[in-house]
Design a protein around this motif. Sequence first.
Motif, mmCIF file in Angstrom:
data_model
loop_
_atom_site.group_PDB
_atom_site.id
_atom_site.type_symbol
_atom_site.label_atom_id
_atom_site.label_comp_id
_atom_site.label_asym_id
_atom_site.label_seq_id
_atom_site.Cartn_x
_atom_site.Cartn_y
_atom_site.Cartn_z
ATOM 1 N N UNK A 317 0.844 -1.184 0.000
ATOM 2 C CA UNK A 317 0.000 0.000 0.000
ATOM 3 C C UNK A 317 0.885 1.242 0.000
ATOM 4 N N UNK A 318 0.289 2.348 -0.435
ATOM 5 C CA UNK A 318 1.005 3.617 -0.517
ATOM 6 C C UNK A 318 0.391 4.592 0.479
ATOM 7 N N UNK A 319 1.233 5.424 1.084
ATOM 8 C CA UNK A 319 0.756 6.396 2.066
ATOM 9 C C UNK A 319 1.350 7.766 1.756
ATOM 10 N N UNK A 320 0.574 8.807 2.035
ATOM 11 C CA UNK A 320 1.032 10.186 1.883
ATOM 12 C C UNK A 320 0.956 10.906 3.209
ATOM 13 N N UNK A 321 1.955 11.748 3.490
ATOM 14 C CA UNK A 321 2.067 12.335 4.813
ATOM 15 C C UNK A 321 2.299 13.834 4.733
ATOM 16 N N UNK A 322 2.160 14.492 5.895
ATOM 17 C CA UNK A 322 2.476 15.913 6.020
ATOM 18 C C UNK A 322 3.984 16.174 6.005
ATOM 19 N N UNK A 323 4.806 15.120 6.010
ATOM 20 C CA UNK A 323 6.251 15.324 5.916
ATOM 21 C C UNK A 323 6.724 15.456 4.465
ATOM 22 N N UNK A 324 5.778 15.602 3.516
ATOM 23 C CA UNK A 324 6.043 15.863 2.097
ATOM 24 C C UNK A 324 6.665 14.662 1.378
ATOM 25 N N UNK A 325 6.389 13.462 1.848
ATOM 26 C CA UNK A 325 6.907 12.265 1.188
ATOM 27 C C UNK A 325 5.793 11.245 0.972
ATOM 28 N N UNK A 326 6.006 10.399 -0.041
ATOM 29 C CA UNK A 326 5.154 9.239 -0.306
ATOM 30 C C UNK A 326 5.973 8.004 0.026
ATOM 31 N N UNK A 327 5.381 7.067 0.728
ATOM 32 C CA UNK A 327 6.084 5.830 1.059
ATOM 33 C C UNK A 327 5.246 4.622 0.635
ATOM 34 N N UNK A 328 5.938 3.593 0.180
ATOM 35 C CA UNK A 328 5.303 2.337 -0.223
ATOM 36 C C UNK A 328 5.725 1.258 0.761
ATOM 37 N N UNK A 329 4.728 0.631 1.388
ATOM 38 C CA UNK A 329 4.978 -0.380 2.431
ATOM 39 C C UNK A 329 4.515 -1.753 1.947
ATOM 40 N N UNK A 330 5.314 -2.807 2.158
ATOM 41 C CA UNK A 330 4.760 -4.162 2.056
ATOM 42 C C UNK A 330 3.810 -4.412 3.229
#
Length: 465
Positions: A317-330
């Motif tokens: 899944x992909x997540x978007x944050x207030x830290x200005x980054x997108x991260x992809x997690x298994x």
Amino acid sequence: MRVKVISRNPSDYLRETKHDIHKVQRNYDPKLHPFAIPREYQRALNAVKLEKIFAKPFLGSLDGHSDVVQCLMKHPSSLSVLVSGAADGEIKIWNIAKRRCLKTITAHSGIVNGLCPSRGNDYFFSIGDGATIKQWKYASTSEEIRMVYEDDNDSDASEEETENDDNTPLNTIIGKSVMMGIDHHWEKPIMITCGESVQLWEESRSEPLQSLEWGVDTVYKVKFNPVETDLCVSAGSDRSLILYDIKMSKPLRKVIMALRSNSVCWNPMEAFNFTAASEDHDLYTFDMRKLSVPLQVHKDHVSAVIDVDYSPTGKEFVSGSYDKTIRIFPVDKGRSREVYHTKRMQRLTSVIWSYDSKYVLCGSDEMDIRIWKANASEKIGPRMFREEAAFRYQEKLKEKFSHHPEIGRISRHRHVPKHIRHSQQEKRAMLESRKRKEANRRAHSKPGTVPYKQERTKHIVTEEE
């Protein structure tokens, strides 16, 4: 009488093109290849380094909104169509392949809080700052062709006519309270909205079918389960995650977290699992049958996580944050495998994963919609047979030698902005201080008076049924 037939695969001995070298049959007896393992290790090392060299995930952006992009929506049957809603009440329908806007709709007078498609039909729904649900039609193929190929004067006139038509919704449903989120049933013509209460609507009726409440001031997000389609989950202002069954007159279960959850998303392949994006910088994957302990806590963000969306495979899944980054997690790991960022990208407001599992799209505060590759070094476009075989061989080599220190170090390394690096160091120091303080308190207290809490349970306050 038995006949033994000798069969050969032409790909084993024929050249793919006349310019290729002739294939040579090899004896794979391990006694004849004493240096096979060192050679494979060197190939795995080269493959990991090449993956870093060719990692160029950013593909482009969709520019056209004049205010913050508040929400994004995928078309249920077309990979190239995207719908976005902005904070000025404007909705745009995009062709991702051509990277152009097909239609602009002045839908609401305030923020577009939510969008949802009608499954199997050619229209979608939107909610704004008020208490209205509006139904809109997608741009048709004829409209798209007309916008691309008509002359400037003719196209200006046609766009004015289209805009006047587009600003008139197919249907408007007026509710009695402000709505913060909306989702559509995967099989039935039913919608669910959230705000002061969770309400169930039928597309053709102006009154809600059902109202579900469990002592929450405001519910920010609600999502239908794509597998068990009558189940849904919501995130509220009292830090709660609540499960509903629309066939019942009251909610099923409720779990209260330490901090509020901003968004939730169901796993499309595992019917009982969902992930919540929390204000405490982490994401929590739950099994709805046992909400007292999350299946996994996903850490890496250094600010509040705003949105989350699953891959169609259900493995990431992909997540978007207030830290200005997108991260992809298994799904089964607590750390992200990828982090995306740019100098211009500001705080993320929404993220989605395309239905072909190849692209990730995000909306942020600086009014752009960005398109990323789900696998940063993946080659986009057609591949030859030998090229595909080489990629598969490299993946197997990286998997085989992933536990070697040098290969693991190179594959895990990611460049992050300076503010992320400093925030990570600050957060690490805070967590170490907190653990040290708890250990000292436990060491200088009576045995059992300061209980030890695991990482998965310390953020759960209580569970109710």
